[in-house]
Design a protein around this motif. Structure first.
Motif, PDB file in Angstrom:
ATOM      1  N   ILE A 138       0.867  -1.191   0.000  1.00 36.05           N
ATOM      2  CA  ILE A 138       0.000   0.000   0.000  1.00 36.05           C
ATOM      3  C   ILE A 138       0.897   1.232   0.000  1.00 36.05           C
ATOM      4  CG2 ILE A 138      -1.830   1.231   1.212  1.00 36.05           C
ATOM      5  CD1 ILE A 138      -2.582  -1.460   2.514  1.00 36.05           C
ATOM      6  N   GLU A 139       1.009   1.879  -1.140  1.00 34.42           N
ATOM      7  CA  GLU A 139       1.972   2.959  -1.284  1.00 34.42           C
ATOM      8  C   GLU A 139       1.489   4.286  -0.726  1.00 34.42           C
ATOM      9  OE1 GLU A 139       0.317   1.473  -3.587  1.00 34.42           O
ATOM     10  OE2 GLU A 139      -0.244   2.771  -5.267  1.00 34.42           O
ATOM     11  N   ARG A 140       0.160   4.445  -0.544  1.00 36.68           N
ATOM     12  CA  ARG A 140      -0.380   5.731  -0.091  1.00 36.68           C
ATOM     13  C   ARG A 140      -1.039   5.576   1.279  1.00 36.68           C
ATOM     14  NH1 ARG A 140      -3.034   9.459  -3.546  1.00 36.68           N
ATOM     15  NH2 ARG A 140      -4.976   8.590  -2.742  1.00 36.68           N
ATOM     16  N   GLU A 141      -0.548   6.332   2.242  1.00 35.74           N
ATOM     17  CA  GLU A 141      -1.110   6.274   3.588  1.00 35.74           C
ATOM     18  C   GLU A 141      -2.581   6.669   3.590  1.00 35.74           C
ATOM     19  OE1 GLU A 141      -0.572   8.430   7.950  1.00 35.74           O
ATOM     20  OE2 GLU A 141       0.958   8.731   6.388  1.00 35.74           O
ATOM     21  N   GLU A 142      -2.957   7.611   2.729  1.00 39.47           N
ATOM     22  CA  GLU A 142      -4.346   8.070   2.718  1.00 39.47           C
ATOM     23  C   GLU A 142      -5.324   6.974   2.302  1.00 39.47           C
ATOM     24  OE1 GLU A 142      -2.274  10.479  -0.636  1.00 39.47           O
ATOM     25  OE2 GLU A 142      -1.692   9.484   1.243  1.00 39.47           O
ATOM     26  N   ASP A 143      -4.876   6.042   1.450  1.00 38.97           N
ATOM     27  CA  ASP A 143      -5.742   4.916   1.083  1.00 38.97           C
ATOM     28  C   ASP A 143      -5.995   4.017   2.290  1.00 38.97           C
ATOM     29  OD1 ASP A 143      -5.822   5.819  -1.518  1.00 38.97           O
ATOM     30  OD2 ASP A 143      -4.192   4.543  -2.197  1.00 38.97           O
ATOM     31  N   PRO A 170       8.962  -5.978   5.678  1.00 43.78           N
ATOM     32  CA  PRO A 170       9.510  -4.646   5.403  1.00 43.78           C
ATOM     33  C   PRO A 170      10.559  -4.693   4.305  1.00 43.78           C
ATOM     34  CG  PRO A 170      10.611  -5.579   7.297  1.00 43.78           C
ATOM     35  CD  PRO A 170       9.563  -6.590   6.881  1.00 43.78           C
ATOM     36  N   TRP A 171      10.701  -3.576   3.545  1.00 42.44           N
ATOM     37  CA  TRP A 171      11.742  -3.512   2.521  1.00 42.44           C
ATOM     38  C   TRP A 171      12.497  -2.193   2.520  1.00 42.44           C
ATOM     39  CZ3 TRP A 171      13.927  -7.431   0.253  1.00 42.44           C
ATOM     40  CH2 TRP A 171      13.237  -8.649   0.227  1.00 42.44           C
ATOM     41  N   ASN A 172      11.834  -1.102   2.803  1.00 42.42           N
ATOM     42  CA  ASN A 172      12.516   0.186   2.711  1.00 42.42           C
ATOM     43  C   ASN A 172      12.142   1.054   3.903  1.00 42.42           C
ATOM     44  OD1 ASN A 172      13.022   3.036   1.885  1.00 42.42           O
ATOM     45  ND2 ASN A 172      13.679   2.062  -0.016  1.00 42.42           N
ATOM     46  N   GLU A 173      13.131   1.620   4.539  1.00 38.53           N
ATOM     47  CA  GLU A 173      12.920   2.408   5.751  1.00 38.53           C
ATOM     48  C   GLU A 173      12.139   3.704   5.508  1.00 38.53           C
ATOM     49  OE1 GLU A 173      17.327   4.530   5.544  1.00 38.53           O
ATOM     50  OE2 GLU A 173      16.743   3.391   7.298  1.00 38.53           O
ATOM     51  N   HIS A 174      11.965   4.087   4.242  1.00 35.84           N
ATOM     52  CA  HIS A 174      11.237   5.315   3.940  1.00 35.84           C
ATOM     53  C   HIS A 174       9.733   5.093   3.764  1.00 35.84           C
ATOM     54  CE1 HIS A 174      14.917   7.496   3.732  1.00 35.84           C
ATOM     55  NE2 HIS A 174      15.385   6.791   2.716  1.00 35.84           N
ATOM     56  N   HIS A 175       9.279   3.861   3.912  1.00 31.89           N
ATOM     57  CA  HIS A 175       7.848   3.589   3.764  1.00 31.89           C
ATOM     58  C   HIS A 175       7.076   4.216   4.927  1.00 31.89           C
ATOM     59  CE1 HIS A 175       4.120   1.331   3.090  1.00 31.89           C
ATOM     60  NE2 HIS A 175       4.604   1.008   1.904  1.00 31.89           N
ATOM     61  N   TRP A 176       5.851   4.676   4.648  1.00 29.71           N
ATOM     62  CA  TRP A 176       5.042   5.349   5.665  1.00 29.71           C
ATOM     63  C   TRP A 176       4.720   4.440   6.860  1.00 29.71           C
ATOM     64  CZ3 TRP A 176       0.309   3.235   6.829  1.00 29.71           C
ATOM     65  CH2 TRP A 176      -0.285   2.420   5.877  1.00 29.71           C
ATOM     66  N   LEU A 177       4.724   3.134   6.680  1.00 26.39           N
ATOM     67  CA  LEU A 177       4.442   2.212   7.786  1.00 26.39           C
ATOM     68  C   LEU A 177       5.431   2.369   8.940  1.00 26.39           C
ATOM     69  CD1 LEU A 177       3.588  -0.999   5.747  1.00 26.39           C
ATOM     70  CD2 LEU A 177       2.021   0.165   7.313  1.00 26.39           C
ATOM     71  N   LYS A 178       6.676   2.636   8.618  1.00 28.03           N
ATOM     72  CA  LYS A 178       7.701   2.814   9.661  1.00 28.03           C
ATOM     73  C   LYS A 178       7.399   4.051  10.498  1.00 28.03           C
ATOM     74  CE  LYS A 178      12.732   3.115  10.307  1.00 28.03           C
ATOM     75  NZ  LYS A 178      12.769   4.372  11.081  1.00 28.03           N
ATOM     76  N   ARG A 179       7.111   5.140   9.836  1.00 24.91           N
ATOM     77  CA  ARG A 179       6.820   6.386  10.545  1.00 24.91           C
ATOM     78  C   ARG A 179       5.553   6.268  11.397  1.00 24.91           C
ATOM     79  NH1 ARG A 179       3.282   9.761   8.717  1.00 24.91           N
ATOM     80  NH2 ARG A 179       3.550   9.062   6.545  1.00 24.91           N
ATOM     81  N   VAL A 180       4.522   5.643  10.869  1.00 26.14           N
ATOM     82  CA  VAL A 180       3.221   5.601  11.539  1.00 26.14           C
ATOM     83  C   VAL A 180       3.197   4.613  12.694  1.00 26.14           C
ATOM     84  CG1 VAL A 180       0.776   5.025  11.209  1.00 26.14           C
ATOM     85  CG2 VAL A 180       1.968   6.409   9.508  1.00 26.14           C
ATOM     86  N   PHE A 181       3.898   3.483  12.570  1.00 27.40           N
ATOM     87  CA  PHE A 181       3.756   2.432  13.574  1.00 27.40           C
ATOM     88  C   PHE A 181       5.031   2.053  14.334  1.00 27.40           C
ATOM     89  CE2 PHE A 181       0.218   1.312  10.557  1.00 27.40           C
ATOM     90  CZ  PHE A 181      -0.800   1.712  11.396  1.00 27.40           C
ATOM     91  N   PHE A 182       6.202   2.450  13.849  1.00 26.79           N
ATOM     92  CA  PHE A 182       7.420   1.966  14.492  1.00 26.79           C
ATOM     93  C   PHE A 182       8.365   3.067  14.983  1.00 26.79           C
ATOM     94  CE2 PHE A 182       5.876  -1.719  12.278  1.00 26.79           C
ATOM     95  CZ  PHE A 182       6.176  -2.760  13.131  1.00 26.79           C
ATOM     96  N   ASP A 183       8.222   4.280  14.528  1.00 29.47           N
ATOM     97  CA  ASP A 183       9.057   5.373  15.033  1.00 29.47           C
ATOM     98  C   ASP A 183       8.417   5.950  16.286  1.00 29.47           C
ATOM     99  OD1 ASP A 183      10.748   4.971  12.946  1.00 29.47           O
ATOM    100  OD2 ASP A 183      10.097   6.701  11.780  1.00 29.47           O
ATOM    101  N   ALA A 184       9.169   5.984  17.388  1.00 25.01           N
ATOM    102  CA  ALA A 184       8.609   6.372  18.679  1.00 25.01           C
ATOM    103  C   ALA A 184       7.989   7.769  18.664  1.00 25.01           C
ATOM    104  CB  ALA A 184       9.705   6.301  19.750  1.00 25.01           C
ATOM    105  N   GLU A 185       8.614   8.695  17.937  1.00 23.04           N
ATOM    106  CA  GLU A 185       8.141  10.083  17.948  1.00 23.04           C
ATOM    107  C   GLU A 185       6.823  10.266  17.211  1.00 23.04           C
ATOM    108  OE1 GLU A 185      10.967   9.078  16.615  1.00 23.04           O
ATOM    109  OE2 GLU A 185      12.508   9.606  18.099  1.00 23.04           O
ATOM    110  N   THR A 186       6.556   9.421  16.225  1.00 23.20           N
ATOM    111  CA  THR A 186       5.374   9.619  15.365  1.00 23.20           C
ATOM    112  C   THR A 186       4.390   8.460  15.407  1.00 23.20           C
ATOM    113  OG1 THR A 186       6.675   8.741  13.511  1.00 23.20           O
ATOM    114  CG2 THR A 186       6.587  11.140  13.756  1.00 23.20           C
TER     115      THR A 186
END
Length: 427
Positions: A138-143, A170-186
């Motif tokens: 899923i390439e778009r977070e809004e979807d 997982p494949w790439n650290e720039h995917h929105w899934l990392k920011r939304v669910f795995f980065d502590a700040e976000t």
């Protein structure tokens, strides 16, 4: 369940106890291959559906056609594993699963048709759970957010809860899934997120386990992702000029009318690959819209695959290291298949040419995405990156290089393959 004396703990094994009992709104698992995350999720949902009569489940993948061979099959397997298959009706054609005692549903949808998701209604209870499988596609977070918003409602049962389950490799650290669910700040509030690996899968056979272990020796960068379930690291990547983007391939073909097909060949350890793209020479863009990737293919298997894609008459450039295979395929009817041109520094020249384009990869091309996210330069003893790529994670990329030869080696450009590409899409 107790009457049939099934031990859930023994059934699911180790590594997923907190996941199994989590009632967080977001329940997220990124994991390595063979980490049993999909099978455990399927078992959990069959078990929960029987326990909570107000619940219905929506299963979502990027493309609806992929549900039947993955999530639907896993849930059918789970019902049999729990000895309750007779309590469920499995509708293969939709697909759809109904819990017969109550009428609760498991519905399957794809993000390729968002209107069919937002308009879903159920007859019994409410649509309170969703499972996003292979969410990395899923390439778009809004979807993703649009579907989450359709999980709503309330119930007077004190045990009622709504939940979104997300599973992926997982494949790439720039995917929105990392920011939304795995980065502590976000990280989203009310999230339970874990990483699992093949080591928690007691039922993985010895050969598969040995193959994963050997990857640490042969390809450490890929092992970090495939074996450890960690994010791909962008540092040292050969290509930084690509992005995953949904697009209408048919419209691109009609608009640009320049098509390229390339093949790389393998058997036991390396896959046979085919990649198809629309080439916009004027705007320096490559739109990759189709791929094939499989081990152990015979000449006849490859011929059937090419036939199935309606590419018998297409201009295809294959790896010239396999002249016998190319000759056999031509004799079978792949008339315009020909070998690539290999010479001194041909890999470097081909890569340089590709680096001059903006490359768009359709989200259905999962192996292409994986390769572009892991194909990296060699490092010296001090860890400095060299101007030479590792000969790993590049079977699709090699095929893409071959397909582009006629544009940078001065070959004729009139063989576009537009007719064959449109025909393969049913036009």
């Amino acid at each position: 369940m107790s009457q049939q004396q099934i031990s859930i703990a023994k059934l699911i094994g180790k590594g997923y106890n907190r996941f199994w009992h989590s009632r967080n709104f977001y329940r997220v698992v990124k994991g390595s291959r063979g980490s049993k995350k999909s099978k455990t999720t399927a078992l959990n949902y069959i078990y929960r559906l029987m326990r909570y009569p107000w619940a219905n489940l929506l299963v979502v993948r990027r493309y609806s056609t992929t549900n039947k061979q993955s999530t639907y099959t896993d849930l059918k397997w789970a019902a049999a594993k729990l000895n309750v298959r007779h309590l469920f009706k499995f509708n293969e054609s939709l697909p759809e699963i109904t819990y017969l005692p109550t009428g609760q549903k498991i519905l399957f949808r794809g993000l390729d048709d968002p209107l069919k998701i937002t308009s879903i209604t159920v007859d019994v209870g409410m649509l309170c759970w969703a499972w996003f499988e292979e969410a990395y596609q899923i390439e778009r977070e809004e979807d993703f957010r649009t579907v989450v918003e359709s999980i709503r409602g309330s119930h007077d049962d004190p045990e009622f809860f709504k939940q979104i389950t997300v599973t992926f490799n997982p494949w790439n650290e720039h995917h929105w899934l990392k920011r939304v669910f795995f980065d502590a700040e976000t990280q989203e509030k009310d999230t339970f997120a874990i990483t699992t690996t093949f080591r928690c899968n007691e039922w993985l056979d010895a050969n598969d386990r040995a193959r994963y272990e050997d990857l640490y020796r042969t390809n450490p960068r890929r092992a970090r992702i495939v074996c450890d379930g960690e994010w791909g690291i962008a540092e040292g990547l050969v290509f930084d000029n690509f992005q995953i983007q949904d697009f209408d391939a048919i419209e691109k073909i009609k608009e640009i009318q320049e098509i390229a097909h390339g093949m790389d060949y393998g058997f036991t350890n390396d896959p046979t690959t085919l990649v198809s793209s629309v080439v916009d020479l004027e705007n320096k863009e490559i739109w990759i819209y189709d791929e094939y990737y499989e081990l152990g293919m015979t000449t006849n298997d490859i011929y059937k695959m090419i036939t199935g894609k309606e590419l018998l008459k297409a201009y295809i450039t294959g790896d010239s290291a396999e002249p016998r295979l190319i000759k056999e395929l031509v004799a079978k009817g792949v008339r315009r298949l020909h070998g690539s041109v290999k010479g001194q520094n041909s890999v470097r020249h081909g890569i340089n040419f590709l680096q001059g384009f903006k490359i768009y990869i359709h989200p259905s091309c999962v192996h292409t995405i994986q390769e572009f996210g892991t194909y990296s330069f060699k490092q010296n003893a001090e860890g400095k990156y060299l101007n030479e790529p590792e000969d790993k994670n590049n079977h699709i990329i090699d095929a893409l290089r071959y397909s582009m030869e006629r544009y940078h080696l001065g070959k004729k450009k009139k063989r576009k393959g537009t007719y064959e590409a449109l025909k393969s899409m049913g036009l």
